[in-house]
Design a protein around this motif. Sequence first.
Motif, PDB file in Angstrom:
ATOM      1  N   UNK A   1       0.834  -1.181   0.000  1.00  8.67           N
ATOM      2  CA  UNK A   1       0.000   0.000   0.000  1.00  8.67           C
ATOM      3  C   UNK A   1       0.871   1.234   0.000  1.00  8.67           C
ATOM      4  N   UNK A   2       0.401   2.282  -0.694  1.00  9.45           N
ATOM      5  CA  UNK A   2       1.132   3.541  -0.738  1.00  9.45           C
ATOM      6  C   UNK A   2       0.153   4.706  -0.817  1.00  9.45           C
ATOM      7  N   UNK A   3       0.591   5.849  -0.339  1.00 12.04           N
ATOM      8  CA  UNK A   3      -0.199   7.065  -0.437  1.00 12.04           C
ATOM      9  C   UNK A   3       0.182   7.734  -1.748  1.00 12.04           C
ATOM     10  N   UNK A   4      -0.779   7.924  -2.627  1.00 11.61           N
ATOM     11  CA  UNK A   4      -0.495   8.476  -3.949  1.00 11.61           C
ATOM     12  C   UNK A   4      -0.110   9.943  -3.842  1.00 11.61           C
ATOM     13  N   UNK A   5       0.529  10.440  -4.892  1.00 11.41           N
ATOM     14  CA  UNK A   5       0.942  11.844  -4.948  1.00 11.41           C
ATOM     15  C   UNK A   5      -0.138  12.655  -5.642  1.00 11.41           C
ATOM     16  N   UNK A   6       0.002  13.955  -5.572  1.00 14.49           N
ATOM     17  CA  UNK A   6      -0.946  14.814  -6.260  1.00 14.49           C
ATOM     18  C   UNK A   6      -1.877  15.506  -5.288  1.00 14.49           C
ATOM     19  N   UNK A   7      -2.825  16.256  -5.846  1.00 14.48           N
ATOM     20  CA  UNK A   7      -3.717  17.047  -5.008  1.00 14.48           C
ATOM     21  C   UNK A   7      -4.782  16.180  -4.332  1.00 14.48           C
ATOM     22  N   UNK A   8      -5.107  15.057  -4.944  1.00 13.38           N
ATOM     23  CA  UNK A   8      -6.122  14.172  -4.378  1.00 13.38           C
ATOM     24  C   UNK A   8      -5.446  12.869  -3.967  1.00 13.38           C
ATOM     25  N   UNK A   9      -4.961  12.819  -2.753  1.00 12.63           N
ATOM     26  CA  UNK A   9      -4.170  11.687  -2.298  1.00 12.63           C
ATOM     27  C   UNK A   9      -5.080  10.595  -1.763  1.00 12.63           C
ATOM     28  N   UNK A  10      -4.757   9.363  -2.133  1.00 13.87           N
ATOM     29  CA  UNK A  10      -5.518   8.216  -1.646  1.00 13.87           C
ATOM     30  C   UNK A  10      -4.561   7.109  -1.224  1.00 13.87           C
ATOM     31  N   UNK A  11      -5.028   6.246  -0.361  1.00 15.80           N
ATOM     32  CA  UNK A  11      -4.276   5.083   0.112  1.00 15.80           C
ATOM     33  C   UNK A  11      -4.571   3.967  -0.883  1.00 15.80           C
ATOM     34  N   UNK A  12      -3.566   3.588  -1.693  1.00 14.28           N
ATOM     35  CA  UNK A  12      -3.787   2.733  -2.852  1.00 14.28           C
ATOM     36  C   UNK A  12      -2.884   1.516  -2.829  1.00 14.28           C
ATOM     37  N   UNK A  13      -3.420   0.390  -3.279  1.00 15.14           N
ATOM     38  CA  UNK A  13      -2.626  -0.842  -3.375  1.00 15.14           C
ATOM     39  C   UNK A  13      -1.780  -0.776  -4.641  1.00 15.14           C
ATOM     40  N   UNK A  14      -0.491  -1.139  -4.500  1.00 11.98           N
ATOM     41  CA  UNK A  14       0.439  -1.137  -5.620  1.00 11.98           C
ATOM     42  C   UNK A  14       0.909  -2.568  -5.831  1.00 11.98           C
ATOM     43  N   UNK A  15       0.881  -3.009  -7.094  1.00  9.98           N
ATOM     44  CA  UNK A  15       1.351  -4.352  -7.426  1.00  9.98           C
ATOM     45  C   UNK A  15       2.640  -4.250  -8.208  1.00  9.98           C
ATOM     46  N   UNK A  16       3.457  -5.302  -8.163  1.00  8.15           N
ATOM     47  CA  UNK A  16       4.742  -5.324  -8.862  1.00  8.15           C
ATOM     48  C   UNK A  16       4.559  -4.995 -10.333  1.00  8.15           C
TER      49      UNK A  16
END
Length: 191
Positions: free
Chosen positions: A162-177
């Motif tokens: 999981x990572x916090x996305x960048x930008x003005x609208x930040x969300x807690x998002x799952x990241x896959x390889x």
Amino acid sequence: MYDGRQGSSSPFEQSVYLLSEAGRAVDRLLAERLEHRGLTPVHHALLSALAQLGPHGRHDLTSRATAPAAEVDQALDDLLSARLVQSMVVHVGGRQEVLTITPTGESALDVLHTDASATQDDLLASLTKGQRVELNSLLRRVCAAAARGAGQRPRPRGTSGWTLTRGSRRTWTRVREGVGPAEGPDVGTPG
């Protein structure tokens, strides 16, 4: 009560958190002792740097310190006025102020080292002499690994998280390889 035979399942009792908590406690206790002597951690860091590294340019000391430049300049002025540090102007490649620790500054630093030793004794009172030696050895190894850059390696391949996305609208998002932030059902809170 602490039982060394049982590990904790709490993530807040993992070594990295415990080291951080211990570091904050040490910083607070040392800052209290310094404040009692009319000094700050910046004063101590500057005296230590001059004792270890020898004469240094004022600009070099200011850029080397982790505190804001104005705070470092004020601390250097304090040390100069207390005659713990002396200044001389040299003309090598232009005019530069070079600072050195005085014998009085070295004596003051010895007192601060005694304070640090007393703080260490207070914190480690529950450990045996052998445990203190072992802790010191382990911490030296941890610090050496940190200096080599351990912990700054990129995330190993084949893992997702999981990572916090960048930008003005930040969300807690799952990241896959090999894939950017996921879209759809995995977006939101970790489950």
